[in-house]
Design a protein around this motif. Structure first.
Motif, PDB file in Angstrom:
ATOM      1  N   VAL A   1       0.843  -1.210   0.000  1.00 20.35           N
ATOM      2  CA  VAL A   1       0.000   0.000   0.000  1.00 20.35           C
ATOM      3  C   VAL A   1       0.870   1.249   0.000  1.00 20.35           C
ATOM      4  N   ASP A   2       1.932   1.241   0.834  1.00 20.71           N
ATOM      5  CA  ASP A   2       2.837   2.396   0.861  1.00 20.71           C
ATOM      6  C   ASP A   2       3.511   2.592  -0.485  1.00 20.71           C
ATOM      7  N   GLN A   3       3.949   1.478  -1.089  1.00 18.39           N
ATOM      8  CA  GLN A   3       4.595   1.583  -2.395  1.00 18.39           C
ATOM      9  C   GLN A   3       3.630   2.130  -3.441  1.00 18.39           C
ATOM     10  N   ALA A   4       2.388   1.637  -3.399  1.00 15.03           N
ATOM     11  CA  ALA A   4       1.390   2.130  -4.356  1.00 15.03           C
ATOM     12  C   ALA A   4       1.110   3.613  -4.137  1.00 15.03           C
ATOM     13  N   GLN A   5       1.010   4.022  -2.863  1.00 15.97           N
ATOM     14  CA  GLN A   5       0.772   5.443  -2.582  1.00 15.97           C
ATOM     15  C   GLN A   5       1.940   6.297  -3.043  1.00 15.97           C
ATOM     16  N   ARG A   6       3.169   5.793  -2.825  1.00  6.34           N
ATOM     17  CA  ARG A   6       4.333   6.545  -3.298  1.00  6.34           C
ATOM     18  C   ARG A   6       4.342   6.649  -4.817  1.00  6.34           C
ATOM     19  N   GLU A   7       4.011   5.545  -5.480  1.00  7.56           N
ATOM     20  CA  GLU A   7       3.973   5.585  -6.941  1.00  7.56           C
ATOM     21  C   GLU A   7       2.908   6.550  -7.439  1.00  7.56           C
ATOM     22  N   VAL A   8       1.729   6.527  -6.776  1.00 10.88           N
ATOM     23  CA  VAL A   8       0.670   7.459  -7.186  1.00 10.88           C
ATOM     24  C   VAL A   8       1.120   8.898  -6.968  1.00 10.88           C
ATOM     25  N   ALA A   9       1.762   9.158  -5.800  1.00 10.52           N
ATOM     26  CA  ALA A   9       2.233  10.517  -5.522  1.00 10.52           C
ATOM     27  C   ALA A   9       3.298  10.946  -6.525  1.00 10.52           C
ATOM     28  N   GLU A  10       4.215  10.000  -6.849  1.00  9.92           N
ATOM     29  CA  GLU A  10       5.260  10.331  -7.819  1.00  9.92           C
ATOM     30  C   GLU A  10       4.663  10.601  -9.195  1.00  9.92           C
ATOM     31  N   ARG A  11       3.664   9.799  -9.570  1.00 10.07           N
ATOM     32  CA  ARG A  11       3.024  10.013 -10.875  1.00 10.07           C
ATOM     33  C   ARG A  11       2.275  11.339 -10.910  1.00 10.07           C
ATOM     34  N   ARG A  12       1.601  11.657  -9.798  1.00 13.93           N
ATOM     35  CA  ARG A  12       0.914  12.941  -9.748  1.00 13.93           C
ATOM     36  C   ARG A  12       1.912  14.087  -9.802  1.00 13.93           C
ATOM     37  N   GLU A  13       3.019  13.914  -9.078  1.00 14.83           N
ATOM     38  CA  GLU A  13       4.033  14.961  -9.098  1.00 14.83           C
ATOM     39  C   GLU A  13       4.634  15.109 -10.493  1.00 14.83           C
ATOM     40  N   ALA A  14       4.918  13.953 -11.124  1.00 15.82           N
ATOM     41  CA  ALA A  14       5.468  14.009 -12.481  1.00 15.82           C
ATOM     42  C   ALA A  14       4.457  14.622 -13.452  1.00 15.82           C
ATOM     43  N   GLN A  15       3.180  14.243 -13.285  1.00 15.34           N
ATOM     44  CA  GLN A  15       2.145  14.817 -14.143  1.00 15.34           C
ATOM     45  C   GLN A  15       2.039  16.327 -13.926  1.00 15.34           C
ATOM     46  N   GLY A  16       2.134  16.730 -12.630  1.00 17.90           N
ATOM     47  CA  GLY A  16       2.101  18.162 -12.353  1.00 17.90           C
ATOM     48  C   GLY A  16       3.269  18.901 -12.987  1.00 17.90           C
ATOM     49  N   ARG A  17       4.465  18.267 -12.908  1.00 16.56           N
ATOM     50  CA  ARG A  17       5.633  18.904 -13.531  1.00 16.56           C
ATOM     51  C   ARG A  17       5.462  19.004 -15.041  1.00 16.56           C
ATOM     52  N   LEU A  18       4.949  17.928 -15.632  1.00 16.14           N
ATOM     53  CA  LEU A  18       4.752  17.956 -17.083  1.00 16.14           C
ATOM     54  C   LEU A  18       3.721  19.015 -17.476  1.00 16.14           C
TER      55      LEU A  18
END
Length: 500
Positions: A237-254
């Protein structure tokens, strides 16, 4: 109903209760078997007593010595295991009796049993009491039936013994059941219950928000597996949350990069249009002022005014060039070079500015200097703008150093001892027309041009506080290419030019 019961009650209903029921059933069966065997043993005792006095009584009866018969019966009664003893003749008449109650059986029944000569035992009622009677035929020396011996024992003796046995068995079952229940419940508590309570407590901590908490793997194998599965699930669950946060952050940067690119493109088109429109009038003004200075009848005041006009025109032309530089989409002229050459060229171009402000530049190249595939003119412009901005901001000590960044990159660092860049200005530092200088001292396009050139080379630029000199530090990450890769790209560019 089952879903609302705890594990303890499920254990009681599904394990302990059936076990106690089975124990009761087997105890009842065993007790019943023991009662039958005990009753048979008591009946055999009566039979043994009867056979023990059979011969003396038979001899005394044959000789007609009734006193001896009675004495023999009294010896049987003194044994204490019988209720009474009776002797009958072949006609069924009572010859002698010893006991508290006279059974007084029917004469024809006694005569029949004596005539048949068979041993018999049966329960019967004697004056309201149940007794067990054993009938044994008596014979004389010639083997003829001479009478009948009856030995009785109270039925209550059997019942009391059986009742005592039942009470003892019930007490044993009660104690064994209680002890077994206690052992099962205590064993459940020690082996399973306490581990489940700890596991439930760990899950409650996670539910309360402590997502970093992990349960200790302790207890039986199944509990450890369950705990390990819980920890694995929490890690997933933590890994999935981190991946979701990283994807959201990457999407925000893009998305931010896309918005920035769209804004820069619009500003670039506007800047190019404005620069082209201003270029011709500024050239006319500069030409008119230059011709006015060449006239011989121009006095000193007018000459000074014309020179001031030319100076301001030159300043406006510099701004126009920056606008053109910002808005122009230039073709990259990539070739193999080293950062040492570019840094030295930038330092040479700014040498008068360094001398004017008594600034010192410290160069620290790595050995060996890694080659990069870049546009030397554009990359030199990056260094010139960064060094000029630092000096104009008040820096007097500057340092440029670079080093390999992993296997396929190089990190270029420009340090200064100036006032640095505040945290609130850093997010907008590379935006077009943003400047921290006073009005009229800067256009706010220099760092925007630097940012665009670095992105053209596939790199990144950011600013941090300089731990070395105390001012600002610009970090530039550039891709590192080997010389053969640059040679291949040059050949491709030359081929495209020849084709066109």
């Amino acid at each position: 109903m089952r879903n609302r019961l705890s594990l303890r009650w499920v254990l009681i209903f599904q394990v302990l209760a059936p076990l106690l029921a089975a124990m009761l059933v087997f105890t009842f069966i065993g007790l019943r078997t023991l009662e039958v065997a005990l009753e048979k043993r008591l009946q055999e005792d009566v039979e043994l007593v009867a056979r023990a006095v059979r011969l003396p009584i038979s001899h005394s009866l044959e000789r007609g010595q009734q006193a001896d018969v009675r004495q023999a019966l009294e010896s049987v009664f003194r044994i204490g295991r019988v209720y009474g003893a009776y002797v009958y003749d072949t006609e069924g008449d009572l010859v002698a009796a010893v006991g508290a109650v006279n059974p007084a059986p029917r004469t024809r029944d006694v005569a029949r049993m004596a005539a048949e000569g068979e041993r018999q035992g049966a329960y019967q009622q004697i004056q309201g009491q149940e007794v067990y009677s054993y009938f044994l035929p008596l014979s004389d020396s010639g083997g003829r039936i001479s009478g009948l011996l009856q030995v009785t024992r109270r039925g209550s003796d059997f019942q009391n013994l059986v009742s005592s046995l039942r009470w003892q068995a019930g007490l044993v079952i009660l104690l064994a059941g209680g002890l077994m229940s206690l052992m099962v419940l205590v064993g459940h508590r020690r082996a399973i219950g306490r581990h489940f309570e700890v596991l439930i407590g760990n899950m409650a901590r996670v539910e309360a928000g402590d997502r970093k908490h992990r349960a200790d793997e302790d207890g039986p194998l199944e509990i450890r597996r369950l705990t390990r599965a819980l920890n694995t699930m929490l890690d997933a669950v933590d890994q999935a949350q981190r991946e979701v946060a990283e994807r959201r952050e990457a999407q925000g940067r893009l998305e931010e990069q896309l918005r920035q690119a769209e804004k820069l493109a619009a500003i670039g088109r506007l800047a190019s249009g404005v620069a082209h429109e201003l270029g011709t009038p500024l050239s006319v003004i500069d030409g008119k002022a230059q011709r006015g200075l060449r006239r011989s009848d121009v006095d000193d005041d007018r000459a000074a005014t014309l020179k001031q006009i030319r100076g301001e025109v030159a300043r406006m032309e510099h701004i126009v060039r920056q606008l053109l530089e910002f808005g122009r989409a230039r073709n990259r002229n990539l070739r193999d070079t080293t950062l040492g050459v570019l840094v030295a060229a930038a330092a040479g171009a700014l040498e008068p500015l360094f001398n004017e402000h008594d600034a010192v530049l410290d160069l620290r190249p790595p050995l060996p200097d890694p080659p990069v595939l870049a546009d030397p003119v554009r990359l030199e412009q990056v260094l010139v703008n960064l060094l000029r901005n630092a000096i104009q901001a008040g820096a007097r000590n500057l340092r440029v150093e670079w080093e390999p960044d992993g296997e396929d990159g190089v990190l270029l660092q420009v340090h200064d001892d100036g006032p640095g860049v505040s945290e609130q200005d850093r997010p907008r530092l590379f935006e077009p027309f943003f400047t921290t200088k006073s009005v009229g001292e800067g256009t706010g396009l220099g760092l925007s041009v630097v940012h665009g050139i670095v992105q053209e080379h596939g790199g990144e630029i950011r600013v941090i506080d300089s731990e070395t000199l105390g001012g600002a530090c610009f970090l530039i990450n550039l891709p590192l290419h080997a010389a053969d890769a640059g040679q291949e790209e040059r050949h491709e560019q030359q081929g495209e030019k020849q084709t066109s």
